[in-house]
Design an enzyme around this catalytic site. Structure first.
Site, PDB file in Angstrom:
ATOM      1  N   CYS A 139      20.665   8.694   7.952  1.00  0.00           N
ATOM      2  CA  CYS A 139      21.978   8.694   7.325  1.00  0.00           C
ATOM      3  C   CYS A 139      22.299  10.102   6.830  1.00  0.00           C
ATOM      4  CB  CYS A 139      22.010   7.743   6.139  1.00  0.00           C
ATOM      5  SG  CYS A 139      21.678   6.034   6.607  1.00  0.00           S
TER       6      CYS A 139
ATOM      7  N   GLY B 141      25.057   9.707  11.332  1.00  0.00           N
ATOM      8  CA  GLY B 141      25.297   8.274  11.273  1.00  0.00           C
ATOM      9  C   GLY B 141      26.710   7.938  11.677  1.00  0.00           C
TER      10      GLY B 141
ATOM     11  N   ASN C 131      19.320   8.675   1.600  1.00  0.00           N
ATOM     12  CA  ASN C 131      18.955   8.872   3.008  1.00  0.00           C
ATOM     13  C   ASN C 131      17.447   8.728   3.117  1.00  0.00           C
ATOM     14  OD1 ASN C 131      18.710  11.808   5.129  1.00  0.00           O
ATOM     15  ND2 ASN C 131      18.697   9.670   5.702  1.00  0.00           N
ATOM     16  N   GLY C 132      17.000   7.884   4.004  1.00  0.00           N
ATOM     17  CA  GLY C 132      15.563   7.697   4.187  1.00  0.00           C
ATOM     18  C   GLY C 132      15.252   6.255   4.478  1.00  0.00           C
TER      19      GLY C 132
ATOM     20  N   TYR D  82      15.487  17.258  16.441  1.00  0.00           N
ATOM     21  CA  TYR D  82      16.632  16.517  16.968  1.00  0.00           C
ATOM     22  C   TYR D  82      17.748  16.259  15.966  1.00  0.00           C
ATOM     23  CZ  TYR D  82      19.420  12.633  18.668  1.00  0.00           C
ATOM     24  OH  TYR D  82      20.473  11.831  19.020  1.00  0.00           O
TER      25      TYR D  82
ATOM     26  N   ASP E  64      14.393  18.395  27.508  1.00  0.00           N
ATOM     27  CA  ASP E  64      15.025  17.531  26.507  1.00  0.00           C
ATOM     28  C   ASP E  64      14.289  17.722  25.189  1.00  0.00           C
ATOM     29  OD1 ASP E  64      16.778  15.742  25.382  1.00  0.00           O
ATOM     30  OD2 ASP E  64      16.252  14.057  26.675  1.00  0.00           O
ATOM     31  N   ASP E  65      14.919  17.285  24.093  1.00  0.00           N
ATOM     32  CA  ASP E  65      14.248  17.454  22.797  1.00  0.00           C
ATOM     33  C   ASP E  65      13.016  16.571  22.689  1.00  0.00           C
ATOM     34  OD1 ASP E  65      15.310  14.892  20.976  1.00  0.00           O
ATOM     35  OD2 ASP E  65      16.707  15.528  22.513  1.00  0.00           O
TER      36      ASP E  65
HETATM   37  P1  5GP Z   1      14.516   7.871  25.405  1.00  0.00           P
HETATM   38  O1  5GP Z   1      15.586   7.791  26.437  1.00  0.00           O
HETATM   39  O2  5GP Z   1      13.250   8.472  25.892  1.00  0.00           O
HETATM   40  O3  5GP Z   1      14.292   6.553  24.717  1.00  0.00           O
HETATM   41  O4  5GP Z   1      15.037   8.785  24.206  1.00  0.00           O
HETATM   42  C1  5GP Z   1      15.074  10.163  24.340  1.00  0.00           C
HETATM   43  C2  5GP Z   1      16.485  10.650  24.233  1.00  0.00           C
HETATM   44  O5  5GP Z   1      17.105  10.097  23.064  1.00  0.00           O
HETATM   45  C3  5GP Z   1      16.570  12.143  24.083  1.00  0.00           C
HETATM   46  O6  5GP Z   1      17.605  12.578  24.940  1.00  0.00           O
HETATM   47  C4  5GP Z   1      16.923  12.390  22.636  1.00  0.00           C
HETATM   48  O7  5GP Z   1      17.895  13.433  22.534  1.00  0.00           O
HETATM   49  C5  5GP Z   1      17.474  11.100  22.139  1.00  0.00           C
HETATM   50  N1  5GP Z   1      16.922  10.692  20.847  1.00  0.00           N
HETATM   51  C6  5GP Z   1      15.682  10.882  20.345  1.00  0.00           C
HETATM   52  N2  5GP Z   1      15.561  10.316  19.134  1.00  0.00           N
HETATM   53  C7  5GP Z   1      16.746   9.775  18.833  1.00  0.00           C
HETATM   54  C8  5GP Z   1      17.255   9.062  17.707  1.00  0.00           C
HETATM   55  O8  5GP Z   1      16.578   8.813  16.701  1.00  0.00           O
HETATM   56  N3  5GP Z   1      18.546   8.656  17.807  1.00  0.00           N
HETATM   57  C9  5GP Z   1      19.319   8.913  18.894  1.00  0.00           C
HETATM   58  N4  5GP Z   1      20.587   8.509  18.900  1.00  0.00           N
HETATM   59  N5  5GP Z   1      18.879   9.573  19.945  1.00  0.00           N
HETATM   60  C10 5GP Z   1      17.611  10.011  19.922  1.00  0.00           C
HETATM   61 MG    MG Z   2      19.483  13.724  24.018  1.00  0.00          MG
END
Ligand code: 5GP
Ligand code: MG
Length: 478
Positions: free
Chosen positions: A2, A28, A100-101, A255, A361-362
């Site tokens: 959040c 969020g 937040n948490g 991220y 990717d991150d």
């Molecule tokens: P995956 O498709 O492997 O399940 O998730 C990885 C992708 O989701 C990456 O592109 C990353 O940017 C994104 N991602 C990683 N953690 C989170 C998160 O907590 N929330 C959201 N919305 N995206 C995430």
């Molecule tokens: Mg992504």
């Protein structure tokens, strides 16, 4: 996850609360809310984006110079407005709170609140739990002569009672704004100050990008166990409450936070480039150098640029992103996530054709994004695809507010990197080595439990399983 904001101003604050929340929207998108105080509380909470929840009429209605705001990222199945924030109570003081948490001992605290203080928390809302705990402590003080030391004592008692991650801001009616963090300082919270003709004004925000936008200068972070109180005259009071080892969430750098924010004194974009540069040696060790490095927009960009600057291959944008559709990550089923990744990203022909492509990717969580991208890039002519994750393998669930799901869903939880590589269909798979990440953040003191399994609050296996079960059921988030 959040985003939170609290403003101690001297004039009407509603318009700025709404604008400020919009700059935290990446934290969020499921619900937004605000509360202001001008002798009474005025509240507006709704589902959806900041722009969908607040209309011009709310600027009129949310009167007062002090206010709190919240944007909520609920995980699956918990978009109920009753779980949204801010929360408030009218006894023993008018108190409002945003946080937040994620609280990890929710049931235990709820039971003791009822047994010892006859306060019933009937929602699964963490902020209500923290607020009631704080209010129950406040009730023990002599309210006619309540001192600032009393307030800080109540923060300490709250910190002792509540386990998990929380950065909170509490508006105390007629008294001021009180911010505090859990003993490990897991979630970010920054104090900003700006000068006006009437005197200084203050804001607490999850990220500095929000302070920049509102014209506040970031003054200091609410560190591990810290409490900061801005009293009715605008004086700042600081207190070191219950303190553990610093365990700032490293995933904020990877991220979550926006790239222009400064966390623990470091610009997030620069951190991502640094992590990208650190990937050069594991990428070199993975075999034939790539012909081209592309990012998974938008979160992979700085890592890819950093990696390209540290090796011989050029960076190019090889994927086009549709910015107008929702997030793929929190769709309910893999099939829907796959479809949504497809909608969101499309290879740019010619950039990858005939080449060995490193796609950065991150992070890889379930592997849905990576698997889909590998097949899309092959279809667009890539000769070979090496998937590069700027984060180490995500192997453990996060009980502190990041939606990492359960171990059953996390692709690297029970499988080797080579098995993951085969599952996503890539020719190569490179992860950031955990030791490299830890070396980059040793002096900050970060939580890397999602990679290492070392939970700073000392969760045991049983607690973890309970949290996973709860997550399946409700998905509380702050
Ligand atoms: P995956 O498709 O492997 O399940 O998730 C990885 C992708 O989701 C990456 O592109 C990353 O940017 C994104 N991602 C990683 N953690 C989170 C998160 O907590 N929330 C959201 N919305 N995206 C995430
Ligand atoms: Mg992504």
């Amino acid at each position: 996850m959040c985003g939170i904001l609290g403003i101690w101003g001297r004039d009407q604050v509603a318009a700025e609360l709404m604008l400020g929340l919009a700059t935290l929207q990446h934290r969020g998108q499921d619900a937004a809310g605000a509360i202001t105080f001008d002798g009474s509380f005025h509240v507006k909470i709704g589902r959806g984006l900041v722009s969908e929840v607040f209309a011009d009429k709310h600027q009129e209605r949310l009167r007062g110079p002090w206010g709190l705001g919240h944007v909520r990222y609920a995980t699956m199945g918990s978009t109920d407005v009753e779980d949204a924030q801010p929360v408030h109570v009218s006894y023993p003081y008018g108190l409002a709170m945003v946080h937040n948490g994620n609280v990890t001992n929710f049931d235990e605290v709820r039971e003791s609140l009822y047994a010892e203080h006859h306060r019933l928390v009937s929602t699964s809302n963490d902020a209500a739990l923290i607020l009631y705990t704080f209010a129950a402590e406040l009730e023990k003080c002599d309210l006619r002569s309540l001192s600032i030391l009393d307030l800080f004592g109540c923060v300490e008692a709250t910190q002792r009672a509540i386990a998990g991650a929380y950065s909170a801001v509490c508006l105390i009616a007629g008294r001021g704004l009180l911010a505090f963090a859990d003993p490990h300082g897991i979630r970010p919270l920054v104090l900003g100050r700006r000068e006006t003709e009437a005197g200084p004004e203050y804001a607490f925000a999850s990220e500095t990008t929000c302070l920049d936008f509102l014209g506040f200068e970031a003054v200091e972070e609410v560190g591990p166990g810290c409490a900061i109180f801005i009293d009715g005259q605008g004086e700042i009071h600081r207190h070191q409450g219950v303190r553990g080892r610093s365990a700032f969430c490293v995933f904020e750098f990877i991220y979550f936070a926006r790239e222009d924010s400064v966390l623990r004194g470091r610009v997030v974009a620069e951190e991502r480039e640094r992590m990208g540069r650190a990937l050069a040696s594991p990428v070199a060790a993975a075999g034939t150098p790539p012909d081209v490095i592309i990012d998974v927009p938008a979160s992979g960009y700085f890592f890819a640029v950093g990696l390209a600057s540290a090796c011989d291959a050029p960076f190019r944008r090889g994927l086009a992103k549709n910015h107008h559709i929702g997030r793929s990550f929190i769709q309910p089923t893999d099939e829907e996530r796959r479809r949504s990744v497809r909608l969101k990203l499309n290879p740019i022909r010619g950039v990858v054709d005939g080449l060995r492509v490193a796609v950065v990717d991150d992070s890889i969580v379930r592997g849905v994004t990576s698997r889909r991208l590998v097949s899309l890039l092959r279809a667009a002519g890539a000769r070979e695809v090496v998937m590069v994750s700027a984060a180490p393998p995500v192997r453990y669930p996060c009980p502190y507010g990041i939606d990492m799901s359960t171990r059953d869903e996390i692709i690297a939880a029970r499988q080797s990197p080579d098995a993951v590589r085969r599952l996503i269909g890539a020719d190569g798979l490179v992860y950031q080595p955990l030791e490299s990440l830890q070396a980059l953040y040793r002096d900050v003191g970060c939580c890397d439990a999602c990679f290492s399994g070392e939970y700073p609050t000392g969760l045991d296996a049983e607690a973890l399983t309970r949290i996973e079960r709860e997550k399946d059921r409700s998905g509380r988030a702050g």
